[in-house]
Design a protein around this motif. Structure first.
Motif, PDB file in Angstrom:
ATOM      1  N   SER A  40      41.523 -46.556 -13.245  1.00 54.41           N
ATOM      2  CA  SER A  40      40.440 -46.388 -14.215  1.00 54.41           C
ATOM      3  C   SER A  40      40.018 -47.755 -14.721  1.00 54.41           C
ATOM      4  CB  SER A  40      40.893 -45.509 -15.380  1.00 54.41           C
ATOM      5  OG  SER A  40      41.944 -46.117 -16.085  1.00 54.41           O
ATOM      6  N   ASN A  41      38.751 -47.819 -15.045  1.00 51.13           N
ATOM      7  CA  ASN A  41      38.269 -49.071 -15.620  1.00 51.13           C
ATOM      8  C   ASN A  41      38.241 -48.919 -17.137  1.00 51.13           C
ATOM      9  OD1 ASN A  41      35.864 -47.748 -16.347  1.00 51.13           O
ATOM     10  ND2 ASN A  41      34.904 -48.289 -14.381  1.00 51.13           N
ATOM     11  N   GLU A  42      37.908 -49.984 -17.825  1.00 48.72           N
ATOM     12  CA  GLU A  42      37.930 -49.967 -19.289  1.00 48.72           C
ATOM     13  C   GLU A  42      36.960 -48.935 -19.851  1.00 48.72           C
ATOM     14  OE1 GLU A  42      37.573 -52.959 -23.124  1.00 48.72           O
ATOM     15  OE2 GLU A  42      37.447 -53.781 -21.112  1.00 48.72           O
ATOM     16  N   GLU A  43      35.800 -48.791 -19.238  1.00 50.46           N
ATOM     17  CA  GLU A  43      34.801 -47.829 -19.710  1.00 50.46           C
ATOM     18  C   GLU A  43      35.342 -46.389 -19.632  1.00 50.46           C
ATOM     19  OE1 GLU A  43      30.520 -46.185 -18.221  1.00 50.46           O
ATOM     20  OE2 GLU A  43      30.792 -48.364 -18.206  1.00 50.46           O
ATOM     21  N   GLU A  44      36.027 -46.070 -18.559  1.00 53.80           N
ATOM     22  CA  GLU A  44      36.593 -44.716 -18.415  1.00 53.80           C
ATOM     23  C   GLU A  44      37.690 -44.464 -19.447  1.00 53.80           C
ATOM     24  OE1 GLU A  44      36.042 -43.913 -13.641  1.00 53.80           O
ATOM     25  OE2 GLU A  44      37.678 -45.205 -14.318  1.00 53.80           O
ATOM     26  N   ARG A  45      38.490 -45.480 -19.728  1.00 50.16           N
ATOM     27  CA  ARG A  45      39.543 -45.324 -20.730  1.00 50.16           C
ATOM     28  C   ARG A  45      38.936 -45.147 -22.114  1.00 50.16           C
ATOM     29  NH1 ARG A  45      41.918 -49.234 -17.295  1.00 50.16           N
ATOM     30  NH2 ARG A  45      41.251 -50.941 -18.648  1.00 50.16           N
ATOM     31  N   ILE A  46      37.893 -45.910 -22.423  1.00 50.64           N
ATOM     32  CA  ILE A  46      37.213 -45.773 -23.712  1.00 50.64           C
ATOM     33  C   ILE A  46      36.599 -44.381 -23.835  1.00 50.64           C
ATOM     34  CG2 ILE A  46      35.223 -46.574 -25.063  1.00 50.64           C
ATOM     35  CD1 ILE A  46      35.886 -49.422 -24.041  1.00 50.64           C
ATOM     36  N   ARG A  47      36.006 -43.884 -22.763  1.00 43.57           N
ATOM     37  CA  ARG A  47      35.406 -42.551 -22.780  1.00 43.57           C
ATOM     38  C   ARG A  47      36.470 -41.488 -23.089  1.00 43.57           C
ATOM     39  NH1 ARG A  47      33.512 -41.496 -17.539  1.00 43.57           N
ATOM     40  NH2 ARG A  47      32.194 -43.314 -17.841  1.00 43.57           N
ATOM     41  N   SER A  48      37.661 -41.635 -22.518  1.00 48.33           N
ATOM     42  CA  SER A  48      38.749 -40.689 -22.797  1.00 48.33           C
ATOM     43  C   SER A  48      39.111 -40.688 -24.273  1.00 48.33           C
ATOM     44  CB  SER A  48      39.998 -41.047 -21.987  1.00 48.33           C
ATOM     45  OG  SER A  48      39.782 -40.851 -20.633  1.00 48.33           O
ATOM     46  N   VAL A  49      39.166 -41.852 -24.862  1.00 49.95           N
ATOM     47  CA  VAL A  49      39.515 -41.967 -26.276  1.00 49.95           C
ATOM     48  C   VAL A  49      38.406 -41.377 -27.149  1.00 49.95           C
ATOM     49  CG1 VAL A  49      39.964 -43.590 -28.157  1.00 49.95           C
ATOM     50  CG2 VAL A  49      41.038 -43.947 -25.922  1.00 49.95           C
ATOM     51  N   VAL A  50      37.146 -41.719 -26.841  1.00 48.94           N
ATOM     52  CA  VAL A  50      36.016 -41.230 -27.625  1.00 48.94           C
ATOM     53  C   VAL A  50      35.913 -39.708 -27.547  1.00 48.94           C
ATOM     54  CG1 VAL A  50      33.482 -41.236 -27.785  1.00 48.94           C
ATOM     55  CG2 VAL A  50      34.721 -43.380 -27.509  1.00 48.94           C
ATOM     56  N   GLN A  51      36.248 -39.127 -26.405  1.00 48.32           N
ATOM     57  CA  GLN A  51      36.194 -37.674 -26.250  1.00 48.32           C
ATOM     58  C   GLN A  51      37.339 -36.981 -26.983  1.00 48.32           C
ATOM     59  OE1 GLN A  51      36.177 -37.367 -21.979  1.00 48.32           O
ATOM     60  NE2 GLN A  51      33.951 -37.270 -21.876  1.00 48.32           N
ATOM     61  N   GLY A  52      38.234 -37.748 -27.558  1.00 47.09           N
ATOM     62  CA  GLY A  52      39.318 -37.168 -28.337  1.00 47.09           C
ATOM     63  C   GLY A  52      40.565 -36.860 -27.549  1.00 47.09           C
ATOM     64  N   LEU A  53      40.642 -37.310 -26.311  1.00 43.91           N
ATOM     65  CA  LEU A  53      41.811 -37.010 -25.489  1.00 43.91           C
ATOM     66  C   LEU A  53      43.063 -37.723 -25.989  1.00 43.91           C
ATOM     67  CD1 LEU A  53      40.171 -37.070 -21.941  1.00 43.91           C
ATOM     68  CD2 LEU A  53      40.647 -35.105 -23.409  1.00 43.91           C
ATOM     69  N   HIS A  54      42.855 -38.746 -26.799  1.00 39.69           N
ATOM     70  CA  HIS A  54      43.993 -39.492 -27.342  1.00 39.69           C
ATOM     71  C   HIS A  54      43.900 -39.555 -28.860  1.00 39.69           C
ATOM     72  CE1 HIS A  54      45.296 -40.579 -23.348  1.00 39.69           C
ATOM     73  NE2 HIS A  54      44.040 -40.853 -23.071  1.00 39.69           N
ATOM     74  N   GLY A  55      43.564 -38.438 -29.469  1.00 43.00           N
ATOM     75  CA  GLY A  55      43.372 -38.384 -30.912  1.00 43.00           C
ATOM     76  C   GLY A  55      44.625 -38.681 -31.709  1.00 43.00           C
ATOM     77  N   LEU A  56      45.782 -38.381 -31.158  1.00 38.59           N
ATOM     78  CA  LEU A  56      47.039 -38.628 -31.863  1.00 38.59           C
ATOM     79  C   LEU A  56      47.443 -40.096 -31.821  1.00 38.59           C
ATOM     80  CD1 LEU A  56      49.453 -37.427 -33.385  1.00 38.59           C
ATOM     81  CD2 LEU A  56      50.479 -36.893 -31.175  1.00 38.59           C
ATOM     82  N   GLN A  57      46.876 -40.858 -30.902  1.00 38.68           N
ATOM     83  CA  GLN A  57      47.285 -42.248 -30.691  1.00 38.68           C
ATOM     84  C   GLN A  57      47.225 -43.079 -31.967  1.00 38.68           C
ATOM     85  OE1 GLN A  57      48.326 -43.839 -27.736  1.00 38.68           O
ATOM     86  NE2 GLN A  57      48.770 -45.570 -29.047  1.00 38.68           N
ATOM     87  N   ILE A  58      46.113 -43.026 -32.670  1.00 37.32           N
ATOM     88  CA  ILE A  58      45.944 -43.868 -33.859  1.00 37.32           C
ATOM     89  C   ILE A  58      46.949 -43.472 -34.931  1.00 37.32           C
ATOM     90  CG2 ILE A  58      44.348 -44.498 -35.715  1.00 37.32           C
ATOM     91  CD1 ILE A  58      42.089 -44.143 -33.605  1.00 37.32           C
ATOM     92  N   TYR A  59      47.065 -42.170 -35.197  1.00 37.96           N
ATOM     93  CA  TYR A  59      48.008 -41.714 -36.211  1.00 37.96           C
ATOM     94  C   TYR A  59      49.433 -42.066 -35.817  1.00 37.96           C
ATOM     95  CZ  TYR A  59      50.575 -38.891 -39.501  1.00 37.96           C
ATOM     96  OH  TYR A  59      51.436 -38.501 -40.483  1.00 37.96           O
ATOM     97  N   ALA A  60      49.795 -41.763 -34.587  1.00 36.23           N
ATOM     98  CA  ALA A  60      51.168 -42.019 -34.121  1.00 36.23           C
ATOM     99  C   ALA A  60      51.508 -43.494 -34.221  1.00 36.23           C
ATOM    100  CB  ALA A  60      51.337 -41.524 -32.689  1.00 36.23           C
ATOM    101  N   ASN A  61      50.587 -44.333 -33.829  1.00 41.61           N
ATOM    102  CA  ASN A  61      50.815 -45.774 -33.856  1.00 41.61           C
ATOM    103  C   ASN A  61      51.012 -46.294 -35.274  1.00 41.61           C
ATOM    104  OD1 ASN A  61      51.039 -48.201 -32.307  1.00 41.61           O
ATOM    105  ND2 ASN A  61      49.080 -48.814 -33.158  1.00 41.61           N
ATOM    106  N   GLN A  62      50.283 -45.752 -36.230  1.00 41.96           N
ATOM    107  CA  GLN A  62      50.352 -46.246 -37.603  1.00 41.96           C
ATOM    108  C   GLN A  62      51.499 -45.653 -38.410  1.00 41.96           C
ATOM    109  OE1 GLN A  62      46.486 -45.456 -39.244  1.00 41.96           O
ATOM    110  NE2 GLN A  62      45.670 -47.414 -38.583  1.00 41.96           N
ATOM    111  N   TYR A  63      51.889 -44.418 -38.142  1.00 41.79           N
ATOM    112  CA  TYR A  63      52.784 -43.723 -39.063  1.00 41.79           C
ATOM    113  C   TYR A  63      54.117 -43.255 -38.477  1.00 41.79           C
ATOM    114  CZ  TYR A  63      48.637 -43.680 -41.971  1.00 41.79           C
ATOM    115  OH  TYR A  63      47.549 -44.065 -42.698  1.00 41.79           O
TER     116      TYR A  63
END
Length: 132
Positions: A40-63
């Motif tokens: 995958s390229n950077e654009e595809e990875r960003i699209r996955s994040v924007v679509q919410g496929l990694h919604g837990l990532q930010i919370y998990a990373n911070q808390y």
């Protein structure tokens, strides 16, 4: 359940809640790299994040560590065993650790530095049974 809750008994124990959330966060962080497509390229990875496929990532990373600390602060005084699967996940996440103590905290040259070091030791008191 409503009757028990009205009498002041929580139906979810705080230590169970912190264990479940902390474990989920750490397990997610340990496996989140595998959720990205191999090619995958950077654009595809960003699209996955924007679509919410990694919604837990930010919370998990911070808390994640706050839940683990809260859990440990509750179970260590009770002398309860820490589940082996949690220990395994915590050992696994150490592979990704970039954290080091600032040089000033490793040298106790001033009163302020000494106080900072004591504050850190106090904050992580419940984790002393896990040297790593």
């Amino acid at each position: 359940m409503k009757a028990a809750f009205r009498h002041g008994k929580p139906f979810i124990r705080p230590e169970d809640a912190h264990l479940n959330i902390g474990f989920s966060c750490v397990a997610y962080l340990n496996t989140s790299f595998g959720l990205l497509p191999q090619q995958s390229n950077e654009e595809e990875r960003i699209r996955s994040v924007v679509q919410g496929l990694h919604g837990l990532q930010i919370y998990a990373n911070q808390y994640w560590y706050k839940h683990i600390l809260a859990y440990m602060d509750l179970v260590v005084p009770q002398k309860l065993a820490v589940p082996e699967n949690l220990v395994q996940q915590l050992e696994e996440i150490l592979k990704y650790s970039k954290a080091t103590l600032p040089e000033q905290l490793t040298q106790s040259s001033t009163d302020e530095t000494s106080k900072s070091k004591q504050a850190l030791n106090q904050q992580f008191q419940s984790l002393k049974q896990f040297p790593a």
